[in-house]
Design a protein around this motif. Structure first.
Motif, PDB file in Angstrom:
ATOM      1  N   LEU A  82       4.654  -2.089   2.442  1.00  0.00           N
ATOM      2  CA  LEU A  82       4.317  -1.068   3.438  1.00  0.00           C
ATOM      3  C   LEU A  82       2.814  -0.994   3.745  1.00  0.00           C
ATOM      4  CD1 LEU A  82       6.661   1.848   2.290  1.00  0.00           C
ATOM      5  CD2 LEU A  82       7.000   0.286   4.212  1.00  0.00           C
ATOM      6  N   LYS A  83       1.967  -1.300   2.753  1.00  0.00           N
ATOM      7  CA  LYS A  83       0.533  -1.002   2.915  1.00  0.00           C
ATOM      8  C   LYS A  83      -0.371  -2.221   2.809  1.00  0.00           C
ATOM      9  CE  LYS A  83       1.273   3.602   0.921  1.00  0.00           C
ATOM     10  NZ  LYS A  83       0.908   4.546  -0.174  1.00  0.00           N
ATOM     11  N   TRP A  84       0.187  -3.399   2.632  1.00  0.00           N
ATOM     12  CA  TRP A  84      -0.643  -4.584   2.420  1.00  0.00           C
ATOM     13  C   TRP A  84      -1.423  -4.960   3.679  1.00  0.00           C
ATOM     14  CZ3 TRP A  84      -1.968  -7.387  -1.775  1.00  0.00           C
ATOM     15  CH2 TRP A  84      -2.557  -8.649  -1.561  1.00  0.00           C
ATOM     16  N   ASP A  85      -2.714  -5.173   3.512  1.00  0.00           N
ATOM     17  CA  ASP A  85      -3.591  -5.633   4.604  1.00  0.00           C
ATOM     18  C   ASP A  85      -4.722  -6.435   3.985  1.00  0.00           C
ATOM     19  OD1 ASP A  85      -5.089  -6.119   6.831  1.00  0.00           O
ATOM     20  OD2 ASP A  85      -5.597  -4.021   7.228  1.00  0.00           O
ATOM     21  N   ILE A  86      -4.586  -7.751   4.004  1.00  0.00           N
ATOM     22  CA  ILE A  86      -5.534  -8.605   3.315  1.00  0.00           C
ATOM     23  C   ILE A  86      -6.934  -8.520   3.920  1.00  0.00           C
ATOM     24  CG2 ILE A  86      -5.075 -10.616   4.760  1.00  0.00           C
ATOM     25  CD1 ILE A  86      -5.776 -10.531   0.938  1.00  0.00           C
ATOM     26  N   ASN A  87      -7.010  -8.083   5.178  1.00  0.00           N
ATOM     27  CA  ASN A  87      -8.317  -7.994   5.842  1.00  0.00           C
ATOM     28  C   ASN A  87      -9.051  -6.698   5.515  1.00  0.00           C
ATOM     29  OD1 ASN A  87      -8.028 -10.492   7.263  1.00  0.00           O
ATOM     30  ND2 ASN A  87      -6.606  -9.465   8.665  1.00  0.00           N
ATOM     31  N   THR A  90     -10.923  -3.865   3.280  1.00  0.00           N
ATOM     32  CA  THR A  90     -11.864  -3.898   2.146  1.00  0.00           C
ATOM     33  C   THR A  90     -11.883  -2.560   1.417  1.00  0.00           C
ATOM     34  OG1 THR A  90     -13.669  -3.304   3.648  1.00  0.00           O
ATOM     35  CG2 THR A  90     -13.315  -5.652   3.229  1.00  0.00           C
ATOM     36  N   THR A  91     -10.801  -1.834   1.527  1.00  0.00           N
ATOM     37  CA  THR A  91     -10.735  -0.507   0.925  1.00  0.00           C
ATOM     38  C   THR A  91     -10.355  -0.581  -0.550  1.00  0.00           C
ATOM     39  OG1 THR A  91      -8.410  -0.262   1.523  1.00  0.00           O
ATOM     40  CG2 THR A  91     -10.038   0.471   3.149  1.00  0.00           C
ATOM     41  N   GLN A  92     -10.578   0.529  -1.236  1.00  0.00           N
ATOM     42  CA  GLN A  92     -10.197   0.620  -2.635  1.00  0.00           C
ATOM     43  C   GLN A  92      -8.684   0.518  -2.795  1.00  0.00           C
ATOM     44  OE1 GLN A  92     -12.441   0.694  -5.006  1.00  0.00           O
ATOM     45  NE2 GLN A  92     -10.977   0.777  -6.709  1.00  0.00           N
ATOM     46  N   LYS A  93      -7.973   1.052  -1.813  1.00  0.00           N
ATOM     47  CA  LYS A  93      -6.511   1.007  -1.862  1.00  0.00           C
ATOM     48  C   LYS A  93      -6.006  -0.434  -1.802  1.00  0.00           C
ATOM     49  CE  LYS A  93      -4.283   4.139   0.338  1.00  0.00           C
ATOM     50  NZ  LYS A  93      -3.662   4.971   1.422  1.00  0.00           N
ATOM     51  N   GLN A  94      -6.598  -1.260  -0.932  1.00  0.00           N
ATOM     52  CA  GLN A  94      -6.197  -2.658  -0.836  1.00  0.00           C
ATOM     53  C   GLN A  94      -6.534  -3.416  -2.117  1.00  0.00           C
ATOM     54  OE1 GLN A  94      -4.375  -4.376   1.143  1.00  0.00           O
ATOM     55  NE2 GLN A  94      -4.817  -6.402   0.312  1.00  0.00           N
ATOM     56  N   TYR A  95      -7.668  -3.103  -2.699  1.00  0.00           N
ATOM     57  CA  TYR A  95      -8.053  -3.743  -3.949  1.00  0.00           C
ATOM     58  C   TYR A  95      -7.034  -3.413  -5.050  1.00  0.00           C
ATOM     59  CZ  TYR A  95     -10.803  -4.927  -8.093  1.00  0.00           C
ATOM     60  OH  TYR A  95     -11.225  -5.438  -9.289  1.00  0.00           O
ATOM     61  N   ALA A  96      -6.593  -2.159  -5.068  1.00  0.00           N
ATOM     62  CA  ALA A  96      -5.590  -1.744  -6.058  1.00  0.00           C
ATOM     63  C   ALA A  96      -4.261  -2.455  -5.809  1.00  0.00           C
ATOM     64  CB  ALA A  96      -5.403  -0.234  -6.006  1.00  0.00           C
ATOM     65  N   LEU A  97      -3.902  -2.620  -4.526  1.00  0.00           N
ATOM     66  CA  LEU A  97      -2.657  -3.316  -4.199  1.00  0.00           C
ATOM     67  C   LEU A  97      -2.696  -4.775  -4.647  1.00  0.00           C
ATOM     68  CD1 LEU A  97      -1.793  -1.987  -0.612  1.00  0.00           C
ATOM     69  CD2 LEU A  97      -0.593  -1.496  -2.751  1.00  0.00           C
ATOM     70  N   GLU A  98      -3.859  -5.401  -4.521  1.00  0.00           N
ATOM     71  CA  GLU A  98      -3.986  -6.792  -4.946  1.00  0.00           C
ATOM     72  C   GLU A  98      -3.761  -6.922  -6.450  1.00  0.00           C
ATOM     73  OE1 GLU A  98      -7.655  -8.453  -3.587  1.00  0.00           O
ATOM     74  OE2 GLU A  98      -7.298  -7.917  -1.502  1.00  0.00           O
ATOM     75  N   LYS A 109       6.907 -12.400   0.309  1.00  0.00           N
ATOM     76  CA  LYS A 109       7.542 -12.609  -0.996  1.00  0.00           C
ATOM     77  C   LYS A 109       7.988 -11.298  -1.627  1.00  0.00           C
ATOM     78  CE  LYS A 109       3.406 -12.711  -3.985  1.00  0.00           C
ATOM     79  NZ  LYS A 109       2.475 -13.586  -4.737  1.00  0.00           N
ATOM     80  N   PHE A 110       7.232 -10.221  -1.398  1.00  0.00           N
ATOM     81  CA  PHE A 110       7.659  -8.945  -1.964  1.00  0.00           C
ATOM     82  C   PHE A 110       8.749  -8.294  -1.116  1.00  0.00           C
ATOM     83  CE2 PHE A 110       3.574  -9.293  -4.250  1.00  0.00           C
ATOM     84  CZ  PHE A 110       4.082  -9.174  -5.536  1.00  0.00           C
ATOM     85  N   GLU A 111       8.789  -8.602   0.153  1.00  0.00           N
ATOM     86  CA  GLU A 111       9.930  -8.175   0.970  1.00  0.00           C
ATOM     87  C   GLU A 111      11.196  -8.880   0.490  1.00  0.00           C
ATOM     88  OE1 GLU A 111      11.317  -8.022   5.679  1.00  0.00           O
ATOM     89  OE2 GLU A 111       9.584  -9.233   5.069  1.00  0.00           O
ATOM     90  N   LEU A 139       6.428  -1.307  -6.980  1.00  0.00           N
ATOM     91  CA  LEU A 139       5.179  -1.923  -6.531  1.00  0.00           C
ATOM     92  C   LEU A 139       5.401  -2.753  -5.266  1.00  0.00           C
ATOM     93  CD1 LEU A 139       3.685  -3.099  -9.957  1.00  0.00           C
ATOM     94  CD2 LEU A 139       3.074  -1.064  -8.625  1.00  0.00           C
ATOM     95  N   SER A 140       6.546  -3.422  -5.186  1.00  0.00           N
ATOM     96  CA  SER A 140       6.850  -4.251  -4.014  1.00  0.00           C
ATOM     97  C   SER A 140       6.971  -3.404  -2.751  1.00  0.00           C
ATOM     98  CB  SER A 140       8.151  -5.033  -4.241  1.00  0.00           C
ATOM     99  OG  SER A 140       8.019  -5.923  -5.316  1.00  0.00           O
ATOM    100  N   VAL A 141       7.566  -2.229  -2.876  1.00  0.00           N
ATOM    101  CA  VAL A 141       7.685  -1.325  -1.727  1.00  0.00           C
ATOM    102  C   VAL A 141       6.304  -0.917  -1.238  1.00  0.00           C
ATOM    103  CG1 VAL A 141       8.460   0.950  -0.975  1.00  0.00           C
ATOM    104  CG2 VAL A 141       9.956  -0.464  -2.399  1.00  0.00           C
ATOM    105  N   LYS A 142       5.418  -0.563  -2.167  1.00  0.00           N
ATOM    106  CA  LYS A 142       4.051  -0.171  -1.798  1.00  0.00           C
ATOM    107  C   LYS A 142       3.313  -1.323  -1.134  1.00  0.00           C
ATOM    108  CE  LYS A 142       1.628   2.029  -4.822  1.00  0.00           C
ATOM    109  NZ  LYS A 142       0.990   2.360  -6.122  1.00  0.00           N
TER     110      LYS A 142
END
Length: 319
Positions: free
Chosen positions: A33-38, A40-48, A135-137, A27-30
């Motif tokens: 690589l893909k975190w973007d707090i700005n 509003t996509t479903q993918k970002q919501y899933a990452l949160e 923190k995940f890095e 999960l930390s790798v994902k």
């Protein structure tokens, strides 16, 4: 040796740690690589949501690892009775070439997981989660150290030969020993005590002057100086024997398990002290960590100082 109940308990817990830590690692790798707090996509919501899951796993690993480290030391002392020549955990550590490295690695991992919790605490204070990627890095690195620790621990216990004669702590921690730690006995005691107390005085001074970086550095050096002083000088007054320098024997019931208290105070004091520097580096305000560091370090210094002081009052001489 692998069949000792305490060893089996540690190895089983290590397997559980590895399983859940691997999930957190993926999960930390994902997230890294893909975190973007700005976004509003479903993918970002899933990452949160996944970030909260990974953070919960890491928190519980640390919550168990902290007491498990004490149990690990207890286990070393317990199984020392199975080894010919061993009188305490020192003999087990010296029974293989991996023992000393494992002990240092376990301590390092405790600090690393503690610092990760610091990042997590700061991250959760802000609604925009500014330190999530960091923190995940950092956990990616911490996971590698944890993996090495688990593998090394398994190798160490598997390598112990109960039929092999090992050295007792009196042999290992003496001025005539050829072990790596024997070099500290060549340090002048007066110089060592001066450095130890001077380091503590500097911590107190930096605390009142609010020099956070210098306070953190002083705590880092205090770990080394305090441990050496404990082994070379203060420990002999705990044992009331000038030739006994073992850093493990005062973990036993004969000395009221005072070693656990001493090491816990030193760890907590220096951890909170170095944590102050990390928080300052991130531009955040320090809470109670500053006070906790000084409190625990002061209690450590007072406790180790009490032993030679009481001995002198009772006997009128120094060892």
């Amino acid at each position: 040796m692998m069949l000792a109940p305490e060893v089996l308990a540690i190895l089983i817990l290590n397997g559980i740690f590895l399983l859940f830590a691997t999930v957190a690692f993926i999960l930390s790798v994902k997230i890294f690589l893909k975190w973007d707090i700005n976004a509003t996509t479903q993918k970002q919501y899933a990452l949160e949501k996944q970030s909260f899951l990974a953070a919960t796993i890491v928190k519980y690993i640390f919550a168990i690892k902290l007491p498990l480290f004490l149990f690990f030391v207890f286990t070393l002392d317990k199984i020392s009775t199975l080894l010919t020549g061993a009188m305490c955990a020192a003999g087990v550590v010296d029974a293989t070439e991996y023992g000393s490295y494992l002990l240092v690695l376990k301590l390092l991992n405790l600090y690393m997981f503690g610092f990760w919790l610091t990042l997590h605490y700061l991250d959760m204070k802000h609604p925009n989660l500014p330190y999530t990627r960091i923190k995940f890095e950092f956990f990616l690195l911490a996971f590698l150290f944890l993996l090495v620790e688990i593998l090394l621990e398994g190798v160490m216990f598997a390598s112990i030969d109960i039929d092999k004669m090992v050295s007792c702590c009196g042999t290992l921690y003496s001025s005539s020993s050829t072990s790596a730690i024997a070099g500290i006995f060549s340090i002048d005691t007066t110089l060592l005590l001066t450095l130890s107390y001077a380091n503590f005085v500097l911590m107190v001074l930096f605390y009142f002057m609010k020099y956070r970086y210098l306070f953190a550095i002083a705590n880092l050096t205090f770990i080394i100086v305090a441990l050496i002083a404990l082994i070379q000088f203060f420990g002999t007054y705990i044992y009331e024997l000038p030739t006994h320098h073992c850093p493990f024997c005062f973990l036993q019931s004969d000395y009221y398990y005072v070693g656990y208290l001493l090491y816990a105070l030193l760890f907590l004091g220096t951890f909170y002290g170095m944590r102050v520097g990390i928080i300052k580096m991130l531009g955040e305000e320090e809470g109670s960590g500053f006070k906790f560091s000084l409190l625990f370090n002061t209690l450590f210094v007072l406790l180790v100082t009490a032993y030679p002081t009481v001995y002198f009052i009772k006997n009128g001489v120094w060892l």
